[in-house]
Write an enzyme that holds these catalytic residues in place. Structure first.
Site, PDB file in Angstrom:
ATOM      1  N   SER A 149      69.629 136.623  60.488  1.00 21.62           N
ATOM      2  CA  SER A 149      68.970 136.522  59.177  1.00 21.62           C
ATOM      3  C   SER A 149      68.461 135.100  58.958  1.00 21.62           C
ATOM      4  O   SER A 149      67.695 134.852  58.026  1.00 21.62           O
ATOM      5  CB  SER A 149      69.930 136.931  58.053  1.00 21.62           C
ATOM      6  OG  SER A 149      71.161 136.253  58.161  1.00 21.62           O
ATOM      7  N   GLU A 179      73.886 144.884  67.180  1.00 23.62           N
ATOM      8  CA  GLU A 179      73.598 146.039  66.329  1.00 23.62           C
ATOM      9  C   GLU A 179      73.521 147.327  67.137  1.00 23.62           C
ATOM     10  O   GLU A 179      72.921 147.343  68.214  1.00 23.62           O
ATOM     11  CB  GLU A 179      72.260 145.826  65.596  1.00 23.62           C
ATOM     12  CG  GLU A 179      72.266 144.624  64.670  1.00 23.62           C
ATOM     13  CD  GLU A 179      70.936 144.441  63.941  1.00 23.62           C
ATOM     14  OE1 GLU A 179      70.047 145.316  64.065  1.00 23.62           O
ATOM     15  OE2 GLU A 179      70.797 143.415  63.249  1.00 23.62           O
ATOM     16  N   GLU A 230      76.952 148.239  57.333  1.00 18.51           N
ATOM     17  CA  GLU A 230      76.008 147.693  56.342  1.00 18.51           C
ATOM     18  C   GLU A 230      75.307 148.796  55.552  1.00 18.51           C
ATOM     19  O   GLU A 230      74.765 149.747  56.142  1.00 18.51           O
ATOM     20  CB  GLU A 230      74.948 146.817  57.059  1.00 18.51           C
ATOM     21  CG  GLU A 230      73.906 146.274  56.082  1.00 18.51           C
ATOM     22  CD  GLU A 230      73.030 145.170  56.658  1.00 18.51           C
ATOM     23  OE1 GLU A 230      73.255 144.738  57.807  1.00 18.51           O
ATOM     24  OE2 GLU A 230      72.115 144.734  55.921  1.00 18.51           O
TER      25      GLU A 230
HETATM   26  O1  KIV Z   1      71.825 138.482  60.485  1.00 18.95           O
HETATM   27  C1  KIV Z   1      72.638 138.768  59.613  1.00 18.95           C
HETATM   28  O2  KIV Z   1      72.911 138.001  58.682  1.00 18.95           O
HETATM   29  C2  KIV Z   1      73.276 140.074  59.697  1.00 18.95           C
HETATM   30  C3  KIV Z   1      73.768 140.651  58.419  1.00 18.95           C
HETATM   31  C4  KIV Z   1      72.649 141.382  57.773  1.00 18.95           C
HETATM   32  C5  KIV Z   1      74.928 141.530  58.636  1.00 18.95           C
HETATM   33  O3  KIV Z   1      73.318 140.655  60.740  1.00 18.95           O
END
Ligand code: KIV
Length: 281
Positions: free
Chosen positions: A46, A116, A183
């Protein structure tokens, strides 16, 4: 405070003690998180949206992730750090996944990695854990494949989708992950998964589980593009920063900054300086 270990996280699940974690991407943020006594930090991909200004997470590279993990480790030497594997660092092959997971450990000194997916990436989780690296799985709303999910949408809201999620959760555990992140899933489904799995199950926007994660940019009010429904805002840092910058502009333009208290004074009589200045006239 002593750095937590895998043994602590397993015991916390057994004892019903909640695990707290947030994302952090740089040295100052990581040091504030550590000072606050957080159990873990996720250096999430993120960072692409929160720090680098991309529209999504997919442009983020291994180099971006490693460099931000290194900064976070410097800021939080006593906190459990999770490195997030970016898009295309594990999707191609098991061998690629192991090599890139290894880079997080060797180059950035993180404690584990997160990737993921469920059933479809089980062989990657197995390969990485077989290399001796701790893995956290991530199912539900998985931003790297949000296109396939129809956008940033909650998952597991109907029985068919919830069944698939439970199969994903079981596959992640079976493949050897030591924990799972869920999530944007209804609490009924998350609760079932948390009870069913022996490993810790953490939630981001998925109701109560063995611990909670939030993105620092959301909870601090730093990220302004949008705020997911599941976020509780604990501060409005964007407003604080913008107001501070506005005030600075006003002070400089009006001559209110700098004042005498913000300057270094000369160490010899002013007349000596005037004489020296005259040499240049
Ligand atoms: O990149 C991130 O912060 C994440 C969260 C959305 C769980 O993978």
């Amino acid at each position: 405070m002593a750095k937590k270990s895998l043994v602590d996280f397993i015991k916390m699940k057994k004892d019903g003690e909640q695990v707290t974690w947030v994302t952090a991407y740089d040295f100052p943020m990581a040091s504030f998180v550590e000072q606050a006594g957080m159990d873990m930090i996720l250096v999430g991909d993120s960072l692409g949206m929160i720090v680098l200004g991309y529209k999504g997470t997919n442009p983020v590279t291994m180099e971006d992730c490693i460099s931000h993990c290194q900064a976070v480790r410097r800021g939080a030497p006593h906190t459990w750090i999770v490195g997030d594997m970016p898009f295309m660092s594990y999707q191609i092959s098991d061998a690629d996944a192991v090599a890139n997971a290894g880079r997080f450990i060797k180059e950035a000194d993180v404690d584990c990695i997160k990737l993921e997916g469920g059933v479809r990436i089980a062989s990657r989780i197995r390969a990485i854990t077989d290399a001796g690296i701790l893995v956290i799985g991530h199912i539900g709303l998985t931003p790297q494949s949000s296109g396939q999910l129809g956008g940033f949408k909650a998952q597991g809201r109907d029985v068919v989708n919830a069944r698939a999620l439970i199969k994903d959760a079981l596959a992640v555990q079976e493949a050897g992950a030591y924990a799972l992140l869920v999530e944007a899933v209804p609490p009924e489904v998350t609760g079932f998964i948390a009870k069913k799995l022996a490993i810790p199950v953490y939630s981001i926007g998925a109701g109560p589980a063995d611990g909670q994660l939030l993105i620092c940019g959301d909870m601090l009010g730093l990220f302004q593009a949008f705020t997911p429904k599941f976020v509780k805002k604990y501060a409005n840092v964007a407003e604080i920063e913008t107001n501070a910058f506005k005030e600075y502009v006003k002070d400089v333009k009006s001559g209110l900054f700098p004042t005498d208290e913000h300057v270094y004074h000369i160490l010899e009589p002013e007349e000596e300086f005037q004489k020296m200045f005259a040499e240049f006239k």
